[in-house]
Motif scaffolding. Sequence first.
Motif, PDB file in Angstrom:
ATOM      1  N   TYR A  58       0.949  -1.269   0.057  1.00 27.20           N
ATOM      2  CA  TYR A  58      -0.083   0.052  -0.062  1.00 27.20           C
ATOM      3  C   TYR A  58       0.802   1.260   0.093  1.00 27.20           C
ATOM      4  N   LYS A  59       0.550   2.224  -0.728  1.00 28.15           N
ATOM      5  CA  LYS A  59       1.070   3.222  -0.846  1.00 28.15           C
ATOM      6  C   LYS A  59       0.165   4.614  -0.352  1.00 28.15           C
ATOM      7  N   LEU A  60       0.882   5.536   0.469  1.00 22.59           N
ATOM      8  CA  LEU A  60      -0.267   6.410   1.136  1.00 22.59           C
ATOM      9  C   LEU A  60      -1.122   7.086   0.226  1.00 22.59           C
ATOM     10  N   LEU A  61      -2.426   7.108   0.514  1.00 22.65           N
ATOM     11  CA  LEU A  61      -3.596   7.741  -0.129  1.00 22.65           C
ATOM     12  C   LEU A  61      -4.026   7.010  -1.612  1.00 22.65           C
ATOM     13  N   TYR A  62      -2.835   6.954  -2.275  1.00 21.52           N
ATOM     14  CA  TYR A  62      -3.391   6.774  -3.709  1.00 21.52           C
ATOM     15  C   TYR A  62      -3.290   5.176  -4.023  1.00 21.52           C
ATOM     16  N   GLY A  63      -2.487   4.576  -3.064  1.00 22.08           N
ATOM     17  CA  GLY A  63      -2.359   3.158  -3.347  1.00 22.08           C
ATOM     18  C   GLY A  63      -1.712   2.871  -4.719  1.00 22.08           C
ATOM     19  N   ASP A  64      -2.664   2.137  -5.771  1.00 20.56           N
ATOM     20  CA  ASP A  64      -2.227   1.757  -7.057  1.00 20.56           C
ATOM     21  C   ASP A  64      -2.960   2.680  -8.039  1.00 20.56           C
ATOM     22  N   LEU A  65      -3.663   3.845  -7.462  1.00 21.01           N
ATOM     23  CA  LEU A  65      -4.560   4.381  -8.525  1.00 21.01           C
ATOM     24  C   LEU A  65      -3.689   5.187  -9.584  1.00 21.01           C
ATOM     25  N   ASN A  66      -2.571   5.791  -9.154  1.00 23.54           N
ATOM     26  CA  ASN A  66      -1.813   6.332 -10.171  1.00 23.54           C
ATOM     27  C   ASN A  66      -1.432   5.316 -11.262  1.00 23.54           C
ATOM     28  N   GLU A  67      -0.857   4.421 -11.211  1.00 27.76           N
ATOM     29  CA  GLU A  67      -0.351   3.371 -11.924  1.00 27.76           C
ATOM     30  C   GLU A  67      -1.518   2.821 -12.835  1.00 27.76           C
ATOM     31  N   LEU A  68      -2.667   2.492 -12.102  1.00 27.94           N
ATOM     32  CA  LEU A  68      -3.839   1.912 -12.839  1.00 27.94           C
ATOM     33  C   LEU A  68      -4.551   2.964 -13.630  1.00 27.94           C
ATOM     34  N   THR A  69      -4.690   4.117 -13.531  1.00 29.67           N
ATOM     35  CA  THR A  69      -4.874   5.273 -14.530  1.00 29.67           C
ATOM     36  C   THR A  69      -3.978   5.538 -15.457  1.00 29.67           C
ATOM     37  N   LYS A  70      -2.639   5.249 -15.341  1.00 26.09           N
ATOM     38  CA  LYS A  70      -1.721   5.513 -16.494  1.00 26.09           C
ATOM     39  C   LYS A  70      -1.802   4.208 -17.282  1.00 26.09           C
ATOM     40  N   SER A  71      -2.260   3.007 -16.741  1.00 26.51           N
ATOM     41  CA  SER A  71      -2.070   1.949 -17.622  1.00 26.51           C
ATOM     42  C   SER A  71      -3.393   1.822 -18.584  1.00 26.51           C
TER      43      SER A  71
END
Length: 526
Positions: A58-71
């Motif tokens: 787990y990464k603070l607040l964003y989790g995997d959201l940035n990578e998910l959106t980027k993908s």
Amino acid sequence: MEFLSYMRSMEISYNIIIATICVAILLFYTWKVLNWAWFGPKKLENCLRQRGLKGNPYKLLYGDLNELTKSIVEAKSKPINFSDDIAQRLIPFFLNSINKNGKSSFIWLGPYPIVLITNPEHVKEIFTKNYVYLKQTHPNPLTKLLAKGLVMLEEDKWAKHRKIINPTFHVEKLKHMLPAFYVCCSEMISKWEEIVPKETSTEIDVWPDLEMMTGEVISRTAFGSSYEEGRIVFELQKEQAEHVMEVARSIYIPGSRFLPTKRNKRMLEIEKEIQTTIRRIIDKRLRAMEGGETSKDDLLGILLESNMKEIEQHGSKDFGMTTIEVIEECKLFYFAGQETTSVLLVWTMILLCLHPEWQVRAREEVLQVFGNDKPDLEGLGRLKIVTMILYETLRLFPPLPTFGRTNKEDVKLGELNLPAGVILIVPAILVHYDKEIWGEDAKEFKPERFSEGVSKATKGQFSFIPFGGGPRICIGQNFAMMEAKMAIAMILQRFSFELSPSYTHAPFAVVTIHPQYGAPLLMRKL
């Protein structure tokens, strides 16, 4: 002097009390924020790892959201070949996680853990135990503006609405809607016939026409003579769906929905206009019914009649739906009814272009059953090859690529022990393409696999879920299938078609799976 000294000491004491209360409130909310953003997710992560699941830290607040959106953005930027895996374009991050961490793995949607479920036995339990595994909702309330009807309700409220709505989609009622299906399909086909000259093929992007036709169908079948007003709802719902997808892919900070951003304001404007339009139609219909007019055989009329019967039977309005609840169900008719059928039709036509031998077989069947006559209910029921083709299209391009659920309490799902509060995502697109279930030819278009029905094709496994499954299976699936059979039959009677050289294969999800660059086909009159 003593009195002044006393008053000063009282004032100091009062200020200390106020300051203490303020500090306590600040500490309480600081703890809540920290628990939401860090301690809670880390506790769930440790729990999931202890129970044998693998996943990203787990990464603070964003989790995997940035990578998910980027993908998703990256996948959407590149078209694919027909032989490529469409899951890599629709749900690339989920697929990569499964390849890296196994079929039952977890990722992070902000501070919320998502456990991916692809085992058919696990899928069956999730769908059948609908009082244990509840519908997963996004933490941002704005995502619910698309539709808060039956699809979002739970437990007793869901059971009440399902009971009232059931008569609306009974086959006996649906046969009265066939004329509306026919009229709308005829209008679309007449438009194509005007464009396509004799003995030559002409390029037509069929996607916007199919969207318009299915929107027209739902406008007529939902609201009868008020379908012109219904068209407004259709257009607004389309725009709202795009906003909802953007919102769903972003982190939600509690309270941020109240910020006067351009998107927030527009979403609320759309909601207000939809509510006003549908309420106006309902009020007009209720006045007519109170004046002694018989209820119409459209979705709204059947729904209002069923609702009144339920109230009269129990002698209390508590057993019926409120006007606001009826509006929400009408919004759901629109979105689910229009989207499901339009995407089924466009991918069916594309697949029949890629497999012309099946287009020929389907046309031969349609002409054998109907000739060039108007399709009827009895004949539609005899279209075995067309049904096989539609099922195989639904397998390869399920309208919803993923389903979401959540568990309020700790549960044992097969060999998985899941803590309360995780999001369970069932990627239908992966279940439908699983070679262990469907064989080595799982990615191929083979309608013959459904020649003896769904149960034989799935070998009795819970592995064909285009409409979900269990008690919450899509209530409108018969409506969608009947409309799709009518449309395909009428198109095959009048046209042959093949892919245009300008067609670009790029499935992408706007809630349902759309062709990103449309569906330009070369249409030829028969």
